[in-house]
Write a protein that holds these residues in place. Structure first.
Motif, mmCIF file in Angstrom:
data_model
loop_
_atom_site.group_PDB
_atom_site.id
_atom_site.type_symbol
_atom_site.label_atom_id
_atom_site.label_comp_id
_atom_site.label_asym_id
_atom_site.label_seq_id
_atom_site.Cartn_x
_atom_site.Cartn_y
_atom_site.Cartn_z
ATOM 1 N N LEU A 1 51.441 38.998 40.234
ATOM 2 C CA LEU A 1 50.975 38.223 39.517
ATOM 3 C C LEU A 1 51.085 38.299 37.939
ATOM 4 C CD1 LEU A 1 50.263 34.880 40.405
ATOM 5 C CD2 LEU A 1 48.077 35.558 40.319
ATOM 6 N N CYS A 2 51.545 37.392 37.203
ATOM 7 C CA CYS A 2 51.090 37.632 35.624
ATOM 8 C C CYS A 2 50.317 36.536 34.998
ATOM 9 C CB CYS A 2 52.670 37.196 35.148
ATOM 10 S SG CYS A 2 52.685 37.616 33.180
ATOM 11 N N SER A 3 49.336 36.868 34.557
ATOM 12 C CA SER A 3 48.398 36.063 33.817
ATOM 13 C C SER A 3 47.864 36.659 32.560
ATOM 14 C CB SER A 3 47.192 35.851 34.626
ATOM 15 O OG SER A 3 46.453 36.926 34.916
ATOM 16 N N VAL A 4 47.314 35.894 31.634
ATOM 17 C CA VAL A 4 46.774 36.175 30.379
ATOM 18 C C VAL A 4 45.539 35.255 30.326
ATOM 19 C CG1 VAL A 4 48.991 36.885 29.098
ATOM 20 C CG2 VAL A 4 48.232 34.584 28.955
ATOM 21 N N SER A 5 44.470 35.688 29.596
ATOM 22 C CA SER A 5 43.363 34.818 29.171
ATOM 23 C C SER A 5 42.879 35.244 27.804
ATOM 24 C CB SER A 5 42.145 35.063 30.145
ATOM 25 O OG SER A 5 41.655 36.337 30.108
ATOM 26 N N LEU A 6 42.069 34.444 27.258
ATOM 27 C CA LEU A 6 41.398 34.393 26.244
ATOM 28 C C LEU A 6 39.860 34.141 26.171
ATOM 29 C CD1 LEU A 6 42.016 34.393 23.146
ATOM 30 C CD2 LEU A 6 41.847 32.014 22.962
ATOM 31 N N SER A 7 39.025 35.238 25.794
ATOM 32 C CA SER A 7 37.730 35.099 25.879
ATOM 33 C C SER A 7 37.314 34.997 24.327
ATOM 34 C CB SER A 7 36.828 36.051 26.755
ATOM 35 O OG SER A 7 37.272 37.414 26.213
ATOM 36 N N SER B 1 41.140 37.126 51.790
ATOM 37 C CA SER B 1 42.506 36.796 51.784
ATOM 38 C C SER B 1 42.673 36.092 50.320
ATOM 39 C CB SER B 1 43.027 35.816 52.758
ATOM 40 O OG SER B 1 42.916 36.667 54.095
ATOM 41 N N GLY B 2 43.742 36.172 49.744
ATOM 42 C CA GLY B 2 44.215 35.410 48.519
ATOM 43 C C GLY B 2 43.720 35.529 47.307
ATOM 44 N N PHE B 3 42.850 36.803 47.231
ATOM 45 C CA PHE B 3 42.115 36.921 46.062
ATOM 46 C C PHE B 3 42.877 37.913 44.994
ATOM 47 C CE2 PHE B 3 38.666 38.992 43.295
ATOM 48 C CZ PHE B 3 38.132 38.086 43.156
ATOM 49 N N ASP B 4 43.560 37.320 44.193
ATOM 50 C CA ASP B 4 44.597 37.860 43.151
ATOM 51 C C ASP B 4 43.882 38.496 41.894
ATOM 52 O OD1 ASP B 4 46.999 37.183 44.541
ATOM 53 O OD2 ASP B 4 46.654 35.034 44.160
ATOM 54 N N SER B 5 44.596 39.493 41.501
ATOM 55 C CA SER B 5 44.096 40.075 39.945
ATOM 56 C C SER B 5 44.498 39.023 38.959
ATOM 57 C CB SER B 5 44.954 41.439 39.701
ATOM 58 O OG SER B 5 44.470 42.151 40.736
ATOM 59 N N LEU B 6 43.337 38.510 38.121
ATOM 60 C CA LEU B 6 43.765 37.709 37.093
ATOM 61 C C LEU B 6 43.073 38.312 35.871
ATOM 62 C CD1 LEU B 6 42.780 34.288 39.169
ATOM 63 C CD2 LEU B 6 44.835 34.935 38.699
ATOM 64 N N ILE C 1 39.316 37.772 22.259
ATOM 65 C CA ILE C 1 39.960 38.850 22.985
ATOM 66 C C ILE C 1 40.905 38.352 23.662
ATOM 67 C CG2 ILE C 1 39.800 40.990 24.528
ATOM 68 C CD1 ILE C 1 36.786 41.277 23.441
ATOM 69 N N LEU C 2 42.226 38.501 23.683
ATOM 70 C CA LEU C 2 43.385 38.237 24.650
ATOM 71 C C LEU C 2 43.321 39.230 25.669
ATOM 72 C CD1 LEU C 2 46.067 36.883 25.182
ATOM 73 C CD2 LEU C 2 47.087 38.727 23.680
ATOM 74 N N ALA C 3 43.380 38.891 26.942
ATOM 75 C CA ALA C 3 43.575 39.858 28.006
ATOM 76 C C ALA C 3 44.801 39.607 28.998
ATOM 77 C CB ALA C 3 42.303 39.657 29.282
ATOM 78 N N ILE C 4 45.598 40.720 29.280
ATOM 79 C CA ILE C 4 46.933 40.679 29.707
ATOM 80 C C ILE C 4 46.677 41.356 31.217
ATOM 81 C CG2 ILE C 4 48.896 41.467 29.791
ATOM 82 C CD1 ILE C 4 48.840 41.702 26.769
ATOM 83 N N GLU C 5 47.272 40.670 32.256
ATOM 84 C CA GLU C 5 47.181 41.303 33.687
ATOM 85 C C GLU C 5 48.511 41.106 34.369
ATOM 86 O OE1 GLU C 5 46.693 43.108 36.364
ATOM 87 O OE2 GLU C 5 44.491 42.840 36.202
#
Length: 238
Positions: free
Chosen positions: A16-22, A191-196, A7-11
């Protein structure tokens, strides 16, 4: 169920721009933009880079998950449009995750905290000035209070604090309240806890198993434009 469930995830709900693979809910790889507001220029490049690093093709994907909001109007529009385009082209399901739900999942899975039944979790997405998008969750991640747009001041949480609750504020909207609550031991600001993107991994796989899919043609982001215009006299949480 496929032997592999990539599954490809998009945030893109925040700066902040990020993508992940699970795979089967387990994190495989992530790509995170180092600079803010790269969504329009880098999102598709990040996705291609992610798949290349994993040695996969687009047709190996079982589904695409996207952070649905609340958050940045432009960021959400870009992320959701990209996710819908991929799902349509590949004929695979679209999974949508509330951005605040994903933040809570990320905190519980990847941050060491001392939590008890009197602890409340408040993920926050920055809006403007002292406004945030937030919701209230119990220490195990169960939703207590639905998502709202609120103006926060030093008295906003008094009804909870007077009942002996401890609050944990985190996410892109929490940083600006570090000084506001620095003298209140019952309010912890992380602090600094970004959406990933990888915070969505477990949520996405559960929805994949449950077939909790969105209609690719009609799905729209959760913009939550209904701001509270003035600071309420009574806590909006209760």
């Amino acid at each position: 169920m496929m032997s592999n469930s990539y599954i490809l995830a998009i945030e893109t709900a925040t700066n902040l721009c990020s993508v992940s693979l699970s795979n089967h809910g387990e994190h495989v790889l992530s790509v995170v933009g180092e600079e803010p507001n790269l969504h329009a220029t880098k999102l598709t490049i990040f996705i291609q880079e992610l798949l290349e690093k994993a040695g996969l093709q687009f047709n190996h994907l079982a589904a695409v998950a996207v952070s649905m909001g609340p958050g940045s109007y432009t960021g959400l529009r870009i992320g959701v449009s990209t996710a819908k385009g991929l799902c349509y082209a590949l004929d695979i399901p679209l999974i949508a995750n509330n951005t605040l739900d994903a933040l809570v999942a990320g905190l519980l899975a990847h941050h060491t905290l001392e939590l008890d039944r009197k602890t409340l979790l408040l993920p926050m997405i920055d809006a403007r000035r002292r406004e945030v998008y937030t919701a209230v969750y119990s220490n195990d991640g169960s939703l207590i209070k639905q998502t709202e747009a609120l103006i926060i001041d030093e008295e906003s949480f008094n009804p909870y604090l007077e009942q002996g609750f401890k609050l944990v504020l985190f996410g892109s909207g929490a940083d600006k309240f570090k000084e506001t609550f620095e003298n209140n031991s019952s309010v912890q600001v992380i602090s600094g806890f970004d959406s990933l993107a990888f915070y969505q991994d477990a949520l996405s796989f559960q929805k994949y198993q449950d077939e909790g899919f969105e209609d690719v043609a009609y799905f729209e982001p959760f913009y939550l434009k209904d701001f509270v215009a003035t600071t309420p006299k009574k806590s909006p949480f209760l």
